[in-house]
Scaffold this motif. Structure first.
Motif, PDB file in Angstrom:
ATOM      1  N   SER A 194       0.972  -1.190   0.009  1.00  0.00           N
ATOM      2  CA  SER A 194       0.125   0.089  -0.021  1.00  0.00           C
ATOM      3  C   SER A 194       0.870   1.227  -0.194  1.00  0.00           C
ATOM      4  N   ALA A 195       2.058   1.074   0.093  1.00  0.00           N
ATOM      5  CA  ALA A 195       3.078   2.183   0.041  1.00  0.00           C
ATOM      6  C   ALA A 195       2.787   3.026   1.279  1.00  0.00           C
ATOM      7  N   ARG A 196       2.259   2.552   2.366  1.00  0.00           N
ATOM      8  CA  ARG A 196       2.277   3.019   3.811  1.00  0.00           C
ATOM      9  C   ARG A 196       3.774   3.259   4.439  1.00  0.00           C
ATOM     10  N   ILE A 197       4.500   2.059   3.905  1.00  0.00           N
ATOM     11  CA  ILE A 197       6.043   2.282   4.178  1.00  0.00           C
ATOM     12  C   ILE A 197       6.477   2.343   3.096  1.00  0.00           C
ATOM     13  N   PRO A 198       6.917   3.811   2.511  1.00  0.00           N
ATOM     14  CA  PRO A 198       7.655   3.900   1.298  1.00  0.00           C
ATOM     15  C   PRO A 198       8.908   3.795   0.976  1.00  0.00           C
ATOM     16  N   LEU A 199       9.442   2.980   0.008  1.00  0.00           N
ATOM     17  CA  LEU A 199      10.944   2.748  -0.339  1.00  0.00           C
ATOM     18  C   LEU A 199      11.542   3.836  -0.540  1.00  0.00           C
ATOM     19  N   HIS A 200      12.769   4.152  -0.192  1.00  0.00           N
ATOM     20  CA  HIS A 200      13.830   5.082  -0.816  1.00  0.00           C
ATOM     21  C   HIS A 200      14.024   5.418  -2.044  1.00  0.00           C
ATOM     22  N   GLN A 201      13.994   6.545  -2.683  1.00  0.00           N
ATOM     23  CA  GLN A 201      14.629   6.595  -3.732  1.00  0.00           C
ATOM     24  C   GLN A 201      15.947   7.380  -3.479  1.00  0.00           C
ATOM     25  N   ASP A 202      16.806   6.985  -3.363  1.00  0.00           N
ATOM     26  CA  ASP A 202      17.928   7.578  -2.648  1.00  0.00           C
ATOM     27  C   ASP A 202      19.198   7.883  -3.486  1.00  0.00           C
ATOM     28  N   TYR A 203      19.074   7.823  -4.793  1.00  0.00           N
ATOM     29  CA  TYR A 203      20.010   8.333  -5.857  1.00  0.00           C
ATOM     30  C   TYR A 203      19.259   9.031  -6.944  1.00  0.00           C
ATOM     31  N   THR A 204      20.167   9.798  -7.623  1.00  0.00           N
ATOM     32  CA  THR A 204      19.556  10.847  -8.664  1.00  0.00           C
ATOM     33  C   THR A 204      19.043  10.076  -9.799  1.00  0.00           C
ATOM     34  N   PHE A 205      17.740   9.746  -9.890  1.00  0.00           N
ATOM     35  CA  PHE A 205      17.026   9.072 -11.198  1.00  0.00           C
ATOM     36  C   PHE A 205      15.478   9.670 -11.100  1.00  0.00           C
ATOM     37  N   PRO A 206      15.487  10.785 -11.659  1.00  0.00           N
ATOM     38  CA  PRO A 206      14.036  11.440 -11.899  1.00  0.00           C
ATOM     39  C   PRO A 206      13.148  10.624 -12.722  1.00  0.00           C
ATOM     40  N   ILE A 207      11.897  10.386 -12.276  1.00  0.00           N
ATOM     41  CA  ILE A 207      10.879   9.471 -13.106  1.00  0.00           C
ATOM     42  C   ILE A 207       9.829  10.518 -13.470  1.00  0.00           C
ATOM     43  N   ASP A 208       9.524  10.309 -14.865  1.00  0.00           N
ATOM     44  CA  ASP A 208       8.234  11.031 -15.457  1.00  0.00           C
ATOM     45  C   ASP A 208       7.193  10.803 -14.388  1.00  0.00           C
ATOM     46  N   GLN A 209       6.177  11.792 -14.545  1.00  0.00           N
ATOM     47  CA  GLN A 209       4.924  11.919 -13.852  1.00  0.00           C
ATOM     48  C   GLN A 209       4.140  10.849 -14.566  1.00  0.00           C
ATOM     49  N   GLY A 210       3.596  10.006 -13.753  1.00  0.00           N
ATOM     50  CA  GLY A 210       2.737   8.856 -13.998  1.00  0.00           C
ATOM     51  C   GLY A 210       3.510   7.711 -14.446  1.00  0.00           C
ATOM     52  N   SER A 211       4.835   7.935 -14.475  1.00  0.00           N
ATOM     53  CA  SER A 211       5.727   6.409 -14.834  1.00  0.00           C
ATOM     54  C   SER A 211       6.195   5.843 -13.791  1.00  0.00           C
ATOM     55  N   SER A 212       7.251   4.810 -13.906  1.00  0.00           N
ATOM     56  CA  SER A 212       7.517   3.993 -12.859  1.00  0.00           C
ATOM     57  C   SER A 212       8.983   3.712 -13.089  1.00  0.00           C
ATOM     58  N   MET A 213       9.926   3.296 -12.312  1.00  0.00           N
ATOM     59  CA  MET A 213      11.272   3.244 -12.576  1.00  0.00           C
ATOM     60  C   MET A 213      11.560   2.118 -13.705  1.00  0.00           C
ATOM     61  N   PRO A 214      10.995   0.898 -13.948  1.00  0.00           N
ATOM     62  CA  PRO A 214      11.338   0.102 -14.932  1.00  0.00           C
ATOM     63  C   PRO A 214      10.919   0.621 -16.321  1.00  0.00           C
ATOM     64  N   ALA A 215       9.606   1.544 -16.342  1.00  0.00           N
ATOM     65  CA  ALA A 215       9.333   2.249 -17.624  1.00  0.00           C
ATOM     66  C   ALA A 215      10.072   3.297 -17.681  1.00  0.00           C
ATOM     67  N   GLN A 216      10.708   3.933 -16.927  1.00  0.00           N
ATOM     68  CA  GLN A 216      11.521   4.960 -17.218  1.00  0.00           C
ATOM     69  C   GLN A 216      12.875   4.660 -17.796  1.00  0.00           C
ATOM     70  N   LEU A 217      13.318   3.523 -17.137  1.00  0.00           N
ATOM     71  CA  LEU A 217      14.596   2.800 -17.809  1.00  0.00           C
ATOM     72  C   LEU A 217      14.323   2.580 -19.155  1.00  0.00           C
ATOM     73  N   ASP A 218      13.405   1.800 -19.417  1.00  0.00           N
ATOM     74  CA  ASP A 218      12.957   1.322 -20.810  1.00  0.00           C
ATOM     75  C   ASP A 218      13.022   2.463 -21.885  1.00  0.00           C
ATOM     76  N   ARG A 219      12.510   3.809 -21.403  1.00  0.00           N
ATOM     77  CA  ARG A 219      12.351   4.871 -22.065  1.00  0.00           C
ATOM     78  C   ARG A 219      13.736   5.274 -22.421  1.00  0.00           C
ATOM     79  N   ILE A 220      14.369   5.613 -21.543  1.00  0.00           N
ATOM     80  CA  ILE A 220      15.959   5.804 -21.506  1.00  0.00           C
ATOM     81  C   ILE A 220      16.524   5.036 -22.674  1.00  0.00           C
ATOM     82  N   ASP A 221      16.434   3.579 -22.307  1.00  0.00           N
ATOM     83  CA  ASP A 221      17.120   2.796 -23.197  1.00  0.00           C
ATOM     84  C   ASP A 221      16.739   2.896 -24.671  1.00  0.00           C
ATOM     85  N   ARG A 222      15.428   3.134 -24.925  1.00  0.00           N
ATOM     86  CA  ARG A 222      15.010   3.518 -26.417  1.00  0.00           C
ATOM     87  C   ARG A 222      15.725   4.598 -26.914  1.00  0.00           C
ATOM     88  N   GLU A 223      15.637   5.648 -26.169  1.00  0.00           N
ATOM     89  CA  GLU A 223      16.080   6.883 -26.670  1.00  0.00           C
ATOM     90  C   GLU A 223      18.012   6.930 -26.696  1.00  0.00           C
TER      91      GLU A 223
END
Length: 488
Positions: free
Chosen positions: A394-423
């Protein structure tokens, strides 16, 4: 030559597997396997719950995605990446995983930590002469302690050392092939610096055996060779890495003035409230003050009644000492031996009470009460662990994003990596573009690992050697650096 067994006897003979199960060792192995599968089911639940947040922590990205590239390149990425054997586990798992993604390390970590209750059970059965029920209760209590469950899914080194440490002391106290404890202890230390306590426990168990041996001179020579093997395992990365910064002591140097503070933090973590680095829950590592006090009393009782437990108690004492002496960022991850050994001691206590003299008043009632108490602790731990899983999902305990990896609004880390990979592959993003907006070293390591192990295609991505050069250009570099301004 005719068979000595009549045809009618062969027809009524039990199957071989059923005859095999009649042996004590077979029954123990079956029960150990059952404990492993039960623990794996629990830890797999936590893996899936954490993955629901679709976020990988910075240290997880380093250990499971960046550092395996360092294994291939003979390159130590930072002075903090000292745990060679831990990184090697993820390198092997990356090669074995049939459905590789950025969360692969969590699945394999859950699998290896699920061995903890089995080794605790076998230790109680085969080394400390416990009955099956007390041994099973000890394994279950160790597996469900929040301190171990909350690290069962994190794709870092902490927790892997406990498995190798348990195995090392188990082997050291064996009647046969006890010399295998040397390499196992070396791996344990190389996985995590806290493994030094386990190595000392294994050494104590081996020394006990040597002193009790009828072939003392021979066994002393074997022990010396085992020690050499352990030392060679620990020192191996200084040969493998071409740019070795340090081994073992990446977590910080001793700080005598902070001993009392460190012990106070450890007590809070064990008995009152979990609140430390990469410990994603507020629950105490050993459930709470009543369990800690009960376990301390149990330690005294079992030390008196079963002196064979002393090597394992030595591990606990040295773990506390190492925690008190270390600097850097504290956390229960450095003392995971304590909740696991707590489970072992509680199981042994049940057996000690069970074997009290029949003339002792209320001995049977005390035995049942001890078993019920430890079973209650295991059930309490299970309920807490399942609650932790719900909090992750439920994200009541949120995991930490503790390094510089901005994620687009409405996206996720795997989806962001896939977008960077394609570009990157299409040329719309350059290596410098990625390194300025995201953290280049861990981002490209993630992309390279996904390309290499997901579909075998890394065309258009920086090479593994180029990724190590990115590490020399970033702000975390500390040796042979070529800093590029503006890199996060």
């Amino acid at each position: 030559m005719s068979s000595s067994v009549a045809p009618q006897d062969r027809a009524t003979a039990p199957p071989i597997w059923r005859a095999w199960l009649r042996h004590d060792i077979a029954k123990d192995l079956v029960l150990a396997l059952g404990l492993t599968l039960a623990a794996l089911a629990l830890y797999w639940t936590l893996v899936r719950a954490a993955n629901a947040q679709q976020l990988l922590g910075g240290e997880e990205a380093s250990v499971s995605l960046r550092d395996p590239i360092g294994i291939d390149q003979h390159f130590q990425f930072t002075p903090l990446a000292t745990n060679f054997a831990g990184q090697l586990h993820y390198w092997v798992w990356a090669h074995l995983d049939p459905s590789f993604d950025i969360f692969y390390g969590r699945r394999w970590k859950a699998l290896i930590v699920a061995c903890v209750p089995a080794i605790v059970f076998l230790t109680l059965r085969r080394r400390l002469e416990c009955a099956r029920l007390p041994a099973a209760l000890g394994g279950a209590a160790a597996a469900t302690m929040p301190g171990i469950a909350a690290f069962s899914w994190l794709a870092i080194e902490s927790g892997i050392d406990v498995v190798w440490g348990l195995l090392a002391v188990y082997l050291a106290t064996s009647r046969r092939r006890w010399w295998l404890a040397g390499p196992a202890a070396g791996v344990c230390v190389s996985v995590y610096g806290g493994g030094l306590a386990w190595a000392a426990g294994a050494a104590a168990g081996a020394a006990w055996r040597v002193m009790d041996s009828e072939h003392r001179v021979r066994d002393m020579a074997v022990a010396a060779l085992a020690t050499v093997a352990a030392t060679a395992v620990v020192l191996f990365p200084t040969i493998w890495w071409h740019n070795t910064h340090a081994i073992i002591r990446g977590g910080g140097a001793p700080s005598p003035e902070s001993y009392q503070h460190n012990l106070s933090v450890l007590w809070q973590e064990l008995a009152h409230r979990g609140d430390s680095y990469y410990y994603f829950t507020t629950h105490a590592a050993m459930l709470g003050l009543p369990v800690v006090i009960f376990t301390l009393v149990a330690c005294v009782i079992v030390a008196v009644r079963r002196p064979r437990v002393l090597p394992w108690l030595l591990v606990a004492v040295l773990t506390i000492g190492l925690y008190a002496a270390t600097g850097g960022v504290l956390g229960i991850r450095r003392a995971l031996a304590l909740p696991v050994l707590g489970g072992l001691v509680l199981g042994l206590l049940v057996d000690v009470v069970r074997t009290m003299e029949t003339g002792v008043p209320y001995a049977r009632d005390a035995s049942r009460a001890a078993a019920a108490g430890v079973a209650g602790i295991a059930i309490w731990g299970l309920v807490v662990d399942l609650g932790i899983g719900r909090d992750y999902r439920s994200a009541r305990i949120p995991l930490h994003q503790d390094y510089t990896f901005p994620i687009d609004q409405g996206s996720s880390m795997p989806a962001q990596l896939d977008r960077i990979d394609r570009e990157v592959r299409s040329g719309r993003l350059s290596v410098d573009d990625v390194a300025r907006r995201w953290e280049g070293e861990r981002t490209f390591a993630s992309l390279w690992m996904l390309g290499r192990y997901r579909d075998g295609n890394t065309n258009g991505l920086p090479s593994a050697a180029a990724i190590t050069r990115l590490a020399l250009e970033g702000p975390r570099c500390s040796q042979d650096c070529h800093p590029v301004p503006g890199r996060p």
